[in-house]
Design a protein around this motif. Structure first.
Motif, PDB file in Angstrom:
ATOM      1  N   GLY A 124       0.790  -1.225   0.000  1.00  0.00           N
ATOM      2  CA  GLY A 124       0.000   0.000   0.000  1.00  0.00           C
ATOM      3  C   GLY A 124       0.819   1.270   0.000  1.00  0.00           C
ATOM      4  N   GLY A 125       2.136   1.149  -0.161  1.00  0.00           N
ATOM      5  CA  GLY A 125       2.995   2.331  -0.221  1.00  0.00           C
ATOM      6  C   GLY A 125       2.902   3.182   1.037  1.00  0.00           C
ATOM      7  N   GLU A 126       2.735   4.494   0.857  1.00  0.00           N
ATOM      8  CA  GLU A 126       2.667   5.410   1.994  1.00  0.00           C
ATOM      9  C   GLU A 126       1.368   5.270   2.780  1.00  0.00           C
ATOM     10  OE1 GLU A 126       3.386   9.336   0.596  1.00  0.00           O
ATOM     11  OE2 GLU A 126       5.504   8.969   0.145  1.00  0.00           O
ATOM     12  N   ASP A 127       0.357   4.664   2.178  1.00  0.00           N
ATOM     13  CA  ASP A 127      -0.919   4.465   2.882  1.00  0.00           C
ATOM     14  C   ASP A 127      -0.890   3.252   3.804  1.00  0.00           C
ATOM     15  OD1 ASP A 127      -2.078   6.661   1.607  1.00  0.00           O
ATOM     16  OD2 ASP A 127      -2.648   5.453  -0.129  1.00  0.00           O
ATOM     17  N   GLY A 128      -0.006   2.315   3.512  1.00  0.00           N
ATOM     18  CA  GLY A 128       0.063   1.103   4.313  1.00  0.00           C
ATOM     19  C   GLY A 128      -1.128   0.190   4.073  1.00  0.00           C
ATOM     20  N   ILE A 129      -1.282  -0.795   4.920  1.00  0.00           N
ATOM     21  CA  ILE A 129      -2.433  -1.708   4.860  1.00  0.00           C
ATOM     22  C   ILE A 129      -3.388  -1.302   5.978  1.00  0.00           C
ATOM     23  CG2 ILE A 129      -3.206  -4.100   4.974  1.00  0.00           C
ATOM     24  CD1 ILE A 129      -0.450  -4.972   4.059  1.00  0.00           C
ATOM     25  N   GLN A 130      -4.516  -0.736   5.603  1.00  0.00           N
ATOM     26  CA  GLN A 130      -5.466  -0.226   6.579  1.00  0.00           C
ATOM     27  C   GLN A 130      -6.668  -1.148   6.712  1.00  0.00           C
ATOM     28  OE1 GLN A 130      -6.425   3.901   5.813  1.00  0.00           O
ATOM     29  NE2 GLN A 130      -4.420   4.313   4.907  1.00  0.00           N
ATOM     30  N   GLY A 131      -7.383  -0.962   7.809  1.00  0.00           N
ATOM     31  CA  GLY A 131      -8.606  -1.733   8.020  1.00  0.00           C
ATOM     32  C   GLY A 131      -8.376  -3.224   8.140  1.00  0.00           C
ATOM     33  N   VAL A 132      -7.316  -3.608   8.846  1.00  0.00           N
ATOM     34  CA  VAL A 132      -7.029  -5.040   9.038  1.00  0.00           C
ATOM     35  C   VAL A 132      -8.162  -5.662   9.857  1.00  0.00           C
ATOM     36  CG1 VAL A 132      -5.420  -6.719  10.015  1.00  0.00           C
ATOM     37  CG2 VAL A 132      -4.552  -4.599   8.980  1.00  0.00           C
ATOM     38  N   PRO A 133      -8.824  -6.678   9.325  1.00  0.00           N
ATOM     39  CA  PRO A 133      -9.974  -7.264  10.045  1.00  0.00           C
ATOM     40  C   PRO A 133      -9.531  -8.130  11.219  1.00  0.00           C
ATOM     41  CG  PRO A 133      -9.541  -8.513   8.052  1.00  0.00           C
ATOM     42  CD  PRO A 133      -8.591  -7.338   8.023  1.00  0.00           C
ATOM     43  N   ARG A 134     -10.289  -8.059  12.264  1.00  0.00           N
ATOM     44  CA  ARG A 134     -10.042  -8.935  13.418  1.00  0.00           C
ATOM     45  C   ARG A 134     -10.975 -10.133  13.281  1.00  0.00           C
ATOM     46  NH1 ARG A 134     -10.081  -4.344  18.238  1.00  0.00           N
ATOM     47  NH2 ARG A 134      -8.029  -3.421  17.781  1.00  0.00           N
ATOM     48  N   ASN A 135     -10.544 -11.088  12.471  1.00  0.00           N
ATOM     49  CA  ASN A 135     -11.339 -12.299  12.273  1.00  0.00           C
ATOM     50  C   ASN A 135     -11.396 -13.105  13.566  1.00  0.00           C
ATOM     51  OD1 ASN A 135     -11.561 -11.624   9.498  1.00  0.00           O
ATOM     52  ND2 ASN A 135      -9.546 -12.525   9.118  1.00  0.00           N
ATOM     53  N   ASP A 136     -12.303 -14.071  13.613  1.00  0.00           N
ATOM     54  CA  ASP A 136     -12.455 -14.885  14.823  1.00  0.00           C
ATOM     55  C   ASP A 136     -11.181 -15.677  15.110  1.00  0.00           C
ATOM     56  OD1 ASP A 136     -14.981 -13.922  15.014  1.00  0.00           O
ATOM     57  OD2 ASP A 136     -15.984 -15.765  14.357  1.00  0.00           O
ATOM     58  N   LEU A 137     -10.745 -15.632  16.351  1.00  0.00           N
ATOM     59  CA  LEU A 137      -9.563 -16.377  16.788  1.00  0.00           C
ATOM     60  C   LEU A 137      -9.865 -17.869  16.769  1.00  0.00           C
ATOM     61  CD1 LEU A 137      -6.685 -15.826  17.956  1.00  0.00           C
ATOM     62  CD2 LEU A 137      -7.708 -16.000  20.233  1.00  0.00           C
ATOM     63  N   PHE A 138      -8.998 -18.649  16.123  1.00  0.00           N
ATOM     64  CA  PHE A 138      -9.179 -20.092  15.945  1.00  0.00           C
ATOM     65  C   PHE A 138     -10.461 -20.413  15.169  1.00  0.00           C
ATOM     66  CE2 PHE A 138      -6.804 -19.745  20.022  1.00  0.00           C
ATOM     67  CZ  PHE A 138      -5.606 -20.282  19.573  1.00  0.00           C
ATOM     68  N   GLY A 139     -11.025 -19.400  14.527  1.00  0.00           N
ATOM     69  CA  GLY A 139     -12.210 -19.607  13.713  1.00  0.00           C
ATOM     70  C   GLY A 139     -13.526 -19.526  14.450  1.00  0.00           C
ATOM     71  N   PHE A 140     -13.493 -19.413  15.809  1.00  0.00           N
ATOM     72  CA  PHE A 140     -14.771 -19.388  16.536  1.00  0.00           C
ATOM     73  C   PHE A 140     -14.768 -18.447  17.743  1.00  0.00           C
ATOM     74  CE2 PHE A 140     -12.227 -22.769  18.386  1.00  0.00           C
ATOM     75  CZ  PHE A 140     -12.388 -22.579  19.752  1.00  0.00           C
ATOM     76  N   PRO A 142     -14.623 -14.753  18.914  1.00  0.00           N
ATOM     77  CA  PRO A 142     -14.664 -13.380  18.400  1.00  0.00           C
ATOM     78  C   PRO A 142     -13.743 -12.444  19.187  1.00  0.00           C
ATOM     79  CG  PRO A 142     -16.639 -13.848  19.692  1.00  0.00           C
ATOM     80  CD  PRO A 142     -15.884 -15.138  19.584  1.00  0.00           C
ATOM     81  N   ILE A 143     -12.993 -11.623  18.454  1.00  0.00           N
ATOM     82  CA  ILE A 143     -12.123 -10.625  19.096  1.00  0.00           C
ATOM     83  C   ILE A 143     -12.331  -9.258  18.438  1.00  0.00           C
ATOM     84  CG2 ILE A 143     -10.328 -12.268  19.817  1.00  0.00           C
ATOM     85  CD1 ILE A 143      -8.704 -11.263  17.361  1.00  0.00           C
ATOM     86  N   ASP A 144     -13.589  -9.006  18.035  1.00  0.00           N
ATOM     87  CA  ASP A 144     -13.860  -7.789  17.289  1.00  0.00           C
ATOM     88  C   ASP A 144     -13.865  -6.524  18.146  1.00  0.00           C
ATOM     89  OD1 ASP A 144     -16.008  -8.817  18.585  1.00  0.00           O
ATOM     90  OD2 ASP A 144     -17.486  -8.333  17.046  1.00  0.00           O
TER      91      ASP A 144
END
Length: 302
Positions: A124-140, A142-144
């Protein structure tokens, strides 16, 4: 173990007394500083390029979560593994030099990672990677929300610190101290010094990557700040301020620096001047660092 118990109690109570994101930032940078201290304080190797491992892991972890849709633990493992591979590659070349030459080689490698991060299409250059999702830990799990993420960060922090404590107090750690104090004598005793140096370099890079990968989920962002040379300078400052060569010193140093950055932010650019002033005072009055002085007073290793 009393100190670990006190840290655990403080860690459990902290998110209810302070802003959870602030405490998570302290924990991530404390782990980063402890990883760096493993290399400098116990291995005697000064690296000016640890941002390379911290930042690269942050980018890979963020990309894995956002683009590949991996769960947090797999994303963090991917970032940590990337830092380990970079540590092995860069360390294999860097340990062939000593002193300031070693430090300059590590800085050169870190700058390579910085320019790669600036130019690579997936970062993403100078913008970086934004809005990284907090998906469910171990798939089940939630850490949102911030509090749920905090418990994940706390577990990772304690796992890292306990691992470092075990390494430092193992026979491997004792050999590292011997190499730090008198490398020629360690060689004369038959130790393969370069193997020990490379091992501690990779361990330090891996743990720094673990901190960086975790930080990407705390702020849901991976940016050029993570791989900039100033990040390498900050971790040196944290380690020296807290107490180089102590297990818990970098934690205190990271807490002081992060607290200043957050609560003195209204001063703008003057924050760096205030940090520099405090660092000079600390060097003049507490040459062993905050925890180093306390260690001297209580006459027990900390």
């Amino acid at each position: 173990m009393v100190i670990f118990a006190l840290l655990l109690v403080a860690g459990i109570a902290a998110p209810f007394l302070l802003y959870p994101v602030f405490v998570m930032k302290v924990l991530c940078f404390a782990l980063f500083a402890c990883a760096f201290n493993l290399l400098l304080g116990f291995g005697g190797l000064l690296s000016f390029g640890h941002a390379a491992y911290f930042g690269s892991a942050s980018y890979v972890s963020a990309y894995a979560a956002k683009t590949w849709g991996l769960s947090p633990e797999l994303s963090i493992l991917a970032g940590t593994a990337t830092a380990a591979v970079l540590g092995l590659a860069f360390g294999s070349l860097a340990i062939r030099r000593q002193g300031i030459y070693f430090a300059m080689v590590t800085l050169a490698f870190a700058q390579m990672i910085f320019f790669f991060s600036l130019q690579a299409p997936f970062t993403g250059g100078e913008d970086g990677i934004q809005g990284v999702p907090r998906n469910d830990l171990f798939g089940f799990v939630p850490i949102d929300d911030h509090l749920a993420t905090y418990w994940m960060v706390l577990v990772i922090f304690f796992a890292g610190i306990l691992f470092i404590y075990r390494v430092v107090h193992s026979p491997f750690g004792q050999v590292l101290k011997a190499i730090r104090e008198n490398e020629p004598r360690a060689i004369s005793l038959g130790y393969r010094v370069n193997r020990y140096k490379l091992t501690v370099f990779v361990l330090s890079a891996t743990l720094a990557g673990l901190a960086g990968a975790t930080k990407a989920f705390v702020f849901q962002l991976a940016s050029l700040t993570d791989v900039h040379w100033t990040m390498s300078g900050e971790v040196v400052l944290m380690t020296l301020l807290g107490g180089m060569g102590t297990v818990f010193g970098p934690i205190a140093g990271a807490a002081v620096i992060v607290t200043m950055q957050n609560y003195l932010a209204t001063f703008g650019a003057w924050v760096t001047i205030i940090q520099g002033t405090i660092f000079v005072i600390a060097v003049m009055l507490f040459r062993e660092g905050i925890v180093g002085v306390i260690q001297k007073w209580v006459k027990k290793p900390l």
